[in-house]
Design a protein around this motif. Structure first.
Motif, PDB file in Angstrom:
ATOM      1  N   TRP A  32      40.681 -13.571 -30.070  1.00  0.00           N
ATOM      2  CA  TRP A  32      41.188 -13.816 -28.716  1.00  0.00           C
ATOM      3  C   TRP A  32      42.686 -14.088 -28.610  1.00  0.00           C
ATOM      4  O   TRP A  32      43.266 -13.977 -27.552  1.00  0.00           O
ATOM      5  CB  TRP A  32      40.432 -14.987 -28.067  1.00  0.00           C
ATOM      6  CG  TRP A  32      40.715 -16.315 -28.716  1.00  0.00           C
ATOM      7  CD1 TRP A  32      39.995 -16.901 -29.723  1.00  0.00           C
ATOM      8  CD2 TRP A  32      41.804 -17.194 -28.424  1.00  0.00           C
ATOM      9  NE1 TRP A  32      40.584 -18.090 -30.070  1.00  0.00           N
ATOM     10  CE2 TRP A  32      41.686 -18.297 -29.285  1.00  0.00           C
ATOM     11  CE3 TRP A  32      42.851 -17.161 -27.510  1.00  0.00           C
ATOM     12  CZ2 TRP A  32      42.590 -19.353 -29.269  1.00  0.00           C
ATOM     13  CZ3 TRP A  32      43.759 -18.221 -27.497  1.00  0.00           C
ATOM     14  CH2 TRP A  32      43.618 -19.303 -28.378  1.00  0.00           C
ATOM     15  N   CYS A  34      45.629 -12.787 -29.354  1.00  0.00           N
ATOM     16  CA  CYS A  34      46.567 -11.787 -28.832  1.00  0.00           C
ATOM     17  C   CYS A  34      45.902 -11.006 -27.710  1.00  0.00           C
ATOM     18  O   CYS A  34      44.737 -10.609 -27.833  1.00  0.00           O
ATOM     19  CB  CYS A  34      46.940 -10.787 -29.914  1.00  0.00           C
ATOM     20  SG  CYS A  34      48.135 -11.380 -31.086  1.00  0.00           S
ATOM     21  N   PRO A  35      46.632 -10.752 -26.634  1.00  0.00           N
ATOM     22  CA  PRO A  35      46.049  -9.929 -25.581  1.00  0.00           C
ATOM     23  C   PRO A  35      45.836  -8.495 -26.081  1.00  0.00           C
ATOM     24  O   PRO A  35      46.745  -7.918 -26.676  1.00  0.00           O
ATOM     25  CB  PRO A  35      47.076  -9.977 -24.451  1.00  0.00           C
ATOM     26  CG  PRO A  35      48.281 -10.661 -24.972  1.00  0.00           C
ATOM     27  CD  PRO A  35      47.973 -11.236 -26.306  1.00  0.00           C
ATOM     28  N   GLU A  36      44.642  -7.990 -25.871  1.00  0.00           N
ATOM     29  CA  GLU A  36      44.362  -6.611 -26.274  1.00  0.00           C
ATOM     30  C   GLU A  36      45.327  -5.674 -25.554  1.00  0.00           C
ATOM     31  O   GLU A  36      45.732  -5.972 -24.428  1.00  0.00           O
ATOM     32  CB  GLU A  36      42.916  -6.253 -25.924  1.00  0.00           C
ATOM     33  CG  GLU A  36      41.915  -7.029 -26.743  1.00  0.00           C
ATOM     34  CD  GLU A  36      40.471  -6.686 -26.394  1.00  0.00           C
ATOM     35  OE1 GLU A  36      40.229  -5.948 -25.414  1.00  0.00           O
ATOM     36  OE2 GLU A  36      39.595  -7.167 -27.110  1.00  0.00           O
ATOM     37  N   THR A 134      51.001 -12.964 -17.938  1.00  0.00           N
ATOM     38  CA  THR A 134      49.976 -11.951 -18.203  1.00  0.00           C
ATOM     39  C   THR A 134      49.374 -12.137 -19.594  1.00  0.00           C
ATOM     40  O   THR A 134      48.153 -12.119 -19.759  1.00  0.00           O
ATOM     41  CB  THR A 134      50.573 -10.541 -18.071  1.00  0.00           C
ATOM     42  OG1 THR A 134      51.059 -10.378 -16.738  1.00  0.00           O
ATOM     43  CG2 THR A 134      49.547  -9.471 -18.372  1.00  0.00           C
ATOM     44  N   GLY A 135      50.227 -12.328 -20.593  1.00  0.00           N
ATOM     45  CA  GLY A 135      49.744 -12.427 -21.973  1.00  0.00           C
ATOM     46  C   GLY A 135      48.867 -13.641 -22.211  1.00  0.00           C
ATOM     47  O   GLY A 135      47.774 -13.527 -22.770  1.00  0.00           O
ATOM     48  N   TRP A 136      49.320 -14.818 -21.800  1.00  0.00           N
ATOM     49  CA  TRP A 136      48.543 -16.030 -22.067  1.00  0.00           C
ATOM     50  C   TRP A 136      47.291 -16.083 -21.196  1.00  0.00           C
ATOM     51  O   TRP A 136      46.264 -16.590 -21.626  1.00  0.00           O
ATOM     52  CB  TRP A 136      49.412 -17.266 -21.903  1.00  0.00           C
ATOM     53  CG  TRP A 136      50.334 -17.489 -23.086  1.00  0.00           C
ATOM     54  CD1 TRP A 136      51.078 -16.546 -23.740  1.00  0.00           C
ATOM     55  CD2 TRP A 136      50.601 -18.717 -23.746  1.00  0.00           C
ATOM     56  NE1 TRP A 136      51.800 -17.128 -24.745  1.00  0.00           N
ATOM     57  CE2 TRP A 136      51.527 -18.461 -24.770  1.00  0.00           C
ATOM     58  CE3 TRP A 136      50.160 -20.020 -23.551  1.00  0.00           C
ATOM     59  CZ2 TRP A 136      52.006 -19.454 -25.616  1.00  0.00           C
ATOM     60  CZ3 TRP A 136      50.656 -21.014 -24.390  1.00  0.00           C
ATOM     61  CH2 TRP A 136      51.562 -20.725 -25.422  1.00  0.00           C
ATOM     62  N   ASN A 137      47.351 -15.544 -19.974  1.00  0.00           N
ATOM     63  CA  ASN A 137      46.135 -15.493 -19.156  1.00  0.00           C
ATOM     64  C   ASN A 137      45.122 -14.512 -19.732  1.00  0.00           C
ATOM     65  O   ASN A 137      43.917 -14.798 -19.751  1.00  0.00           O
ATOM     66  CB  ASN A 137      46.468 -15.154 -17.700  1.00  0.00           C
ATOM     67  CG  ASN A 137      46.816 -16.392 -16.905  1.00  0.00           C
ATOM     68  OD1 ASN A 137      45.972 -17.250 -16.685  1.00  0.00           O
ATOM     69  ND2 ASN A 137      48.063 -16.502 -16.490  1.00  0.00           N
ATOM     70  N   THR A 138      45.587 -13.384 -20.233  1.00  0.00           N
ATOM     71  CA  THR A 138      44.677 -12.427 -20.864  1.00  0.00           C
ATOM     72  C   THR A 138      44.051 -13.023 -22.119  1.00  0.00           C
ATOM     73  O   THR A 138      42.844 -12.914 -22.344  1.00  0.00           O
ATOM     74  CB  THR A 138      45.417 -11.117 -21.204  1.00  0.00           C
ATOM     75  OG1 THR A 138      45.916 -10.550 -19.989  1.00  0.00           O
ATOM     76  CG2 THR A 138      44.497 -10.125 -21.896  1.00  0.00           C
ATOM     77  N   ALA A 139      44.856 -13.693 -22.941  1.00  0.00           N
ATOM     78  CA  ALA A 139      44.324 -14.341 -24.146  1.00  0.00           C
ATOM     79  C   ALA A 139      43.297 -15.404 -23.765  1.00  0.00           C
ATOM     80  O   ALA A 139      42.255 -15.546 -24.422  1.00  0.00           O
ATOM     81  CB  ALA A 139      45.452 -14.943 -24.976  1.00  0.00           C
ATOM     82  N   ASP A 141      41.411 -15.396 -21.061  1.00  0.00           N
ATOM     83  CA  ASP A 141      40.206 -14.650 -20.665  1.00  0.00           C
ATOM     84  C   ASP A 141      39.390 -14.295 -21.904  1.00  0.00           C
ATOM     85  O   ASP A 141      38.164 -14.409 -21.924  1.00  0.00           O
ATOM     86  CB  ASP A 141      40.568 -13.363 -19.927  1.00  0.00           C
ATOM     87  CG  ASP A 141      41.154 -13.589 -18.550  1.00  0.00           C
ATOM     88  OD1 ASP A 141      41.001 -14.696 -17.986  1.00  0.00           O
ATOM     89  OD2 ASP A 141      41.772 -12.634 -18.013  1.00  0.00           O
ATOM     90  N   GLN A 142      40.084 -13.852 -22.953  1.00  0.00           N
ATOM     91  CA  GLN A 142      39.408 -13.477 -24.198  1.00  0.00           C
ATOM     92  C   GLN A 142      38.793 -14.694 -24.869  1.00  0.00           C
ATOM     93  O   GLN A 142      37.672 -14.622 -25.394  1.00  0.00           O
ATOM     94  CB  GLN A 142      40.401 -12.754 -25.126  1.00  0.00           C
ATOM     95  CG  GLN A 142      40.864 -11.424 -24.570  1.00  0.00           C
ATOM     96  CD  GLN A 142      42.053 -10.799 -25.293  1.00  0.00           C
ATOM     97  OE1 GLN A 142      42.482  -9.738 -24.909  1.00  0.00           O
ATOM     98  NE2 GLN A 142      42.598 -11.448 -26.314  1.00  0.00           N
TER      99      GLN A 142
END
Length: 154
Positions: A32, A34-36, A134-139, A141-142
């Motif tokens: 999780w 790193c953002p995919e 974007t990056g930390w929110n995506t991470a 989410d993961q």
């Protein structure tokens, strides 16, 4: 005293119990962090105060970004504090941030807060330009997806 104006932070109520979110953070970081489509490779991880952390972030086009630091505080199921200001053996490095991950039970879920505390406004602004939100929110989410998966297993 810290200047919290240099902080970037996200908070989320994750629909999974504290134990699952903690286990996802600690035991499943590579899934999780790193953002995919990027991925994290854990090279070394000594999750204790003073322990060394070394990862490589791999990008979809063959990029490789080494990330190294130390853990400053580890309070199980409460908080993890780390910094990139030191490499292995306490070798000083040009610091970018102190990362603070906080966990708290809330209802049947977990209140998760991730904070990037920067030394300067310039570093904070560079992080914003790099895509912090974007990056930390995506991470996150993961992270939540891994925690929910772990909850279903048990």
């Amino acid at each position: 005293m810290t200047d919290e104006s240099f902080d970037l932070s996200i908070t989320r109520l994750i629909d999974a119990p504290l134990e699952a979110v903690w286990r996802a953070w600690v035991d499943h970081t590579a899934e999780w962090y790193c953002p995919e489509p990027w991925r994290a490779e854990i090279v070394e991880r000594d999750l204790r105060p003073g322990g060394h952390s070394s990862m490589i972030f791999h990008g979809p086009d063959g990029e490789a970004m080494p990330v190294e630091g130390v853990f400053l505080e580890v309070l199980p199921q409460r908080r993890i504090v780390a910094t990139d200001a030191f490499a292995a053996g306490w070798a000083p490095r040009q610091p970018f941030l102190v990362r603070i991950d906080a966990f708290a039970p809330e209802g049947g879920g977990t209140r998760y807060t991730a904070t990037a505390r920067h030394w300067t406004a310039i570093a904070r602004d560079q992080h914003i330009a790099m895509g912090f939100d974007t990056g930390w929110n995506t991470a996150t989410d993961q992270l939540a997806a891994v925690a929910r998966r772990l909850t279903v297993r048990h």
